[in-house]
Design a protein around this motif. Sequence first.
Motif, PDB file in Angstrom:
ATOM      1  N   SER A   1      18.099  17.768  69.734  1.00 28.23           N
ATOM      2  CA  SER A   1      17.511  18.778  70.826  1.00 28.23           C
ATOM      3  C   SER A   1      17.778  18.342  72.001  1.00 28.23           C
ATOM      4  O   SER A   1      18.224  19.287  72.836  1.00 28.23           O
ATOM      5  CB  SER A   1      15.774  19.085  70.620  1.00 28.23           C
ATOM      6  N   ILE A   2      17.619  17.289  72.583  1.00 32.69           N
ATOM      7  CA  ILE A   2      17.959  16.484  73.693  1.00 32.69           C
ATOM      8  C   ILE A   2      19.546  16.871  73.928  1.00 32.69           C
ATOM      9  O   ILE A   2      19.810  17.324  75.347  1.00 32.69           O
ATOM     10  CB  ILE A   2      17.565  15.177  73.978  1.00 32.69           C
ATOM     11  N   HIS A   3      20.507  16.851  73.103  1.00 25.71           N
ATOM     12  CA  HIS A   3      21.807  16.840  73.253  1.00 25.71           C
ATOM     13  C   HIS A   3      22.557  17.986  72.694  1.00 25.71           C
ATOM     14  O   HIS A   3      23.574  18.193  72.895  1.00 25.71           O
ATOM     15  CB  HIS A   3      22.424  15.580  72.677  1.00 25.71           C
ATOM     16  N   ALA A   4      21.620  18.897  72.148  1.00 20.76           N
ATOM     17  CA  ALA A   4      22.134  20.597  71.877  1.00 20.76           C
ATOM     18  C   ALA A   4      23.229  20.357  70.811  1.00 20.76           C
ATOM     19  O   ALA A   4      24.284  21.037  70.902  1.00 20.76           O
ATOM     20  CB  ALA A   4      22.529  21.446  73.023  1.00 20.76           C
ATOM     21  N   VAL A   5      22.647  19.350  69.926  1.00 21.13           N
ATOM     22  CA  VAL A   5      23.860  19.104  68.634  1.00 21.13           C
ATOM     23  C   VAL A   5      22.887  19.496  67.485  1.00 21.13           C
ATOM     24  O   VAL A   5      21.788  19.509  67.315  1.00 21.13           O
ATOM     25  CB  VAL A   5      24.552  18.255  68.635  1.00 21.13           C
ATOM     26  N   ASN A   6      23.589  19.557  66.195  1.00 21.85           N
ATOM     27  CA  ASN A   6      22.951  19.675  64.892  1.00 21.85           C
ATOM     28  C   ASN A   6      22.596  18.214  64.370  1.00 21.85           C
ATOM     29  O   ASN A   6      23.204  17.170  64.881  1.00 21.85           O
ATOM     30  CB  ASN A   6      23.464  20.533  63.944  1.00 21.85           C
ATOM     31  N   ILE A   7      21.940  18.212  63.489  1.00 18.72           N
ATOM     32  CA  ILE A   7      21.356  16.917  62.888  1.00 18.72           C
ATOM     33  C   ILE A   7      22.630  16.142  62.279  1.00 18.72           C
ATOM     34  O   ILE A   7      22.532  14.962  62.289  1.00 18.72           O
ATOM     35  CB  ILE A   7      20.346  17.177  61.705  1.00 18.72           C
TER      36      ILE A   7
END
Length: 255
Positions: free
Chosen positions: A35-41
């Motif tokens: 969420s913080i870095h706007a990426v997927n798991i």
Amino acid sequence: MAIGYRELAASLRTAIERGEYPPGTTLPKQDELASIHAVNIKTVRQAVGLLEAEGLVTPVRRRGTVVRERPPMRRLGADRYSKKKWKFGNTVAFAADREASGRAWKPTDQTNTVKLVDADEAVATAFGLELGSPVYERARLVKDGDQPTHTLTSYYLPAHVEGTPLVDPTPGPAGRGGGFAVLTLQGYEPDHMTETVCARMPTPDETEMLNLPSGEPVMVLTRHTYTADNTLVEFARGVHAASRFAWTYDFKLPD
């Protein structure tokens, strides 16, 4: 555009190096990082896996991804074997490393397991023996506090050490000055040695014994110790956790 796992790993690495995540603390949970870095798991998992492979973090059950302790211990070169330490003092090699690194130590930081064994190929070749000849094996596990740092297994000819403290399994060094002092009293004073170091991945047993995180290699040391007349008095093999030592050598350049 979303960043890739290498960029995320670089960002987290920088944060660790700056002290934003001090040693012993945990990184945010993977969904939080996503969420913080706007990426997927998946990207987070790949980034964390890269940091784990570098030895910066390690997964701990029920805690998460823990930032590893980074200050390695100094492993001295020739100076750790200085005669003023063991012949005229009571500081054996592993203790010299601890003192040079500002670490406390006690004799029982080193365990001992001593037994008479059949010489394997490497031991037999070193001593010029027939394969399977009897030799004394002295195996030690050394710790820094509660953390294992390395193993060291030495081999001796029975004629050199029979009945001496070197074949006493009591934990700790073999009496005042350690094994080199014992050999000196027997008339086999260590004078020079050869050390060879290489790196490899650990065996499962080594991983467990040294409490290694996934992906950490080991440094393997082979040591031949001789008297002034080139009599081999010790053949030793050690396995060191790579991230727990900085190998330091101080020497005069040869002509």
